[in-house]
Write a protein that holds these residues in place. Structure first.
Motif, short mmCIF file in Angstrom:
data_model
loop_
_atom_site.label_atom_id
_atom_site.label_comp_id
_atom_site.label_asym_id
_atom_site.label_seq_id
_atom_site.Cartn_x
_atom_site.Cartn_y
_atom_site.Cartn_z
N VAL A 87 4.40 9.42 -0.11
CA VAL A 87 4.21 10.34 -1.23
C VAL A 87 4.76 11.71 -0.88
N LYS A 88 4.49 12.15 0.36
CA LYS A 88 4.99 13.46 0.80
C LYS A 88 6.51 13.48 0.82
N LYS A 89 7.13 12.41 1.32
CA LYS A 89 8.59 12.34 1.35
C LYS A 89 9.18 12.45 -0.06
N LEU A 90 8.53 11.77 -1.01
CA LEU A 90 9.02 11.79 -2.38
C LEU A 90 8.82 13.17 -3.00
N ARG A 91 7.70 13.80 -2.69
CA ARG A 91 7.45 15.15 -3.20
C ARG A 91 8.46 16.15 -2.63
N ASP A 92 8.74 16.02 -1.33
CA ASP A 92 9.71 16.92 -0.69
C ASP A 92 11.10 16.74 -1.29
N ALA A 116 0.85 -1.20 0.00
CA ALA A 116 0.00 0.00 0.00
C ALA A 116 0.88 1.25 0.00
N ILE A 117 0.49 2.22 -0.80
CA ILE A 117 1.26 3.46 -0.88
C ILE A 117 0.73 4.43 0.18
N LYS A 118 1.58 4.78 1.14
CA LYS A 118 1.18 5.64 2.24
C LYS A 118 1.32 7.11 1.86
N PRO A 119 0.38 7.94 2.28
CA PRO A 119 0.48 9.39 1.99
C PRO A 119 1.80 9.99 2.48
N LEU A 120 2.32 9.47 3.60
CA LEU A 120 3.58 10.00 4.12
C LEU A 120 4.73 9.72 3.15
N LEU A 175 5.90 5.54 -6.94
CA LEU A 175 5.95 4.59 -5.83
C LEU A 175 5.26 3.29 -6.19
N VAL A 176 4.16 3.39 -6.92
CA VAL A 176 3.47 2.18 -7.38
C VAL A 176 4.38 1.38 -8.32
N ALA A 177 5.02 2.07 -9.26
CA ALA A 177 5.89 1.40 -10.22
C ALA A 177 7.14 0.82 -9.56
N SER A 178 7.48 1.36 -8.39
CA SER A 178 8.71 0.94 -7.71
C SER A 178 8.43 0.10 -6.47
N ASP A 179 7.19 -0.40 -6.35
CA ASP A 179 6.80 -1.25 -5.20
C ASP A 179 7.07 -0.57 -3.87
N ALA A 200 0.45 13.21 -8.17
CA ALA A 200 0.11 12.06 -9.02
C ALA A 200 1.38 11.37 -9.52
N ASP A 201 2.37 12.16 -9.95
CA ASP A 201 3.62 11.58 -10.44
C ASP A 201 4.33 10.79 -9.34
#
Length: 209
Positions: free
Chosen positions: A9-14, A3-7, A27-31, A21-22
């Motif tokens: 996603v935030k870490k990756l965005r930061d 499961a992709i956690k919002p946290l 994260l989905v493509a990279s498990d 969305a990207d």
């Protein structure tokens, strides 16, 4: 698939500045693996940058950075629109690139990209490498083809040390990013063609090249 956690996603965005969305798709493509997701975004950014590379970059800025009155850098960063030239992310990129140029030691960058290196420099460096190899008795019996590969490898290392976009990015703690990666990350986030046009680095008391 985890499961992709919002946290996450935030870490990756930061870390990358990419959109929500990207980052989620990466994260989905990279498990869910953050490091692989960063690489996925970088490769996606490189592909997008390649498509944008033909677009004119008539706007931008010249950014100045001075470190303790001892080292000064001017770097010209170009983009497509005046709106982006005023963008905080774009200006942050200019500052980061300037800091990198200032901090590179003992081999500061001399050229932005490899195709700017004069052929005379490449010829001189290749000749110097061959002279150095000839002084080692272990190389006396090596076939010419092997010596050619050694010269090519050492020349490639020299260019990666002196070409700005190929240098390891000084502000990346992981030591895995290059300056080009940093520019591509910004281009991916801003969605414009961004280019480092030129730079000047001055150090107090140092003779010019």
């Amino acid at each position: 698939m985890p499961a992709i956690k919002p946290l996450d996603v935030k870490k990756l965005r930061d870390r990358t500045g990419a959109g929500f969305a990207d980052c989620k798709n990466a994260l989905v493509a990279s498990d869910g693996d953050l490091a692989r997701a960063v690489r996925w975004l970088r490769e996606k950014g490189a592909a997008a940058a390649e498509k944008r590379s033909g677009r004119a970059t008539g706007e931008g800025l010249v950014h100045a950075y001075v470190h303790q009155g001892r080292i000064g850098v001017l770097v010209e960063l170009s983009c497509e629109t005046d709106f982006v030239a005023r963008n905080a992310q774009f200006r942050e990129l200019a500052e980061d690139v300037a800091i990198h140029i200032a901090s590179a030691y003992p081999a500061p960058a001399r050229w932005v990209r490899r195709d700017e290196v004069p052929q005379a420099v490449i010829a001189d460096e290749s000749a110097l490498i061959r002279v150095q190899l000839s002084k080692d008795p272990k190389n006396a019996r090596k076939p010419a083809a092997i010596l050619d590969r050694i010269v090519a490898g050492k020349l490639d290392r020299f260019l990666r040390e002196r070409v700005l976009l190929e240098q390891p990015y000084a502000l990346d703690d992981s030591k895995k990013m290059t300056v080009q990666d940093r520019v591509l990350d910004a281009a991916q986030a801003i969605k414009e063609n961004i280019q480092v046009r030129r730079f000047v680095r001055l150090m107090r008391g140092e003779d010019a090249d």
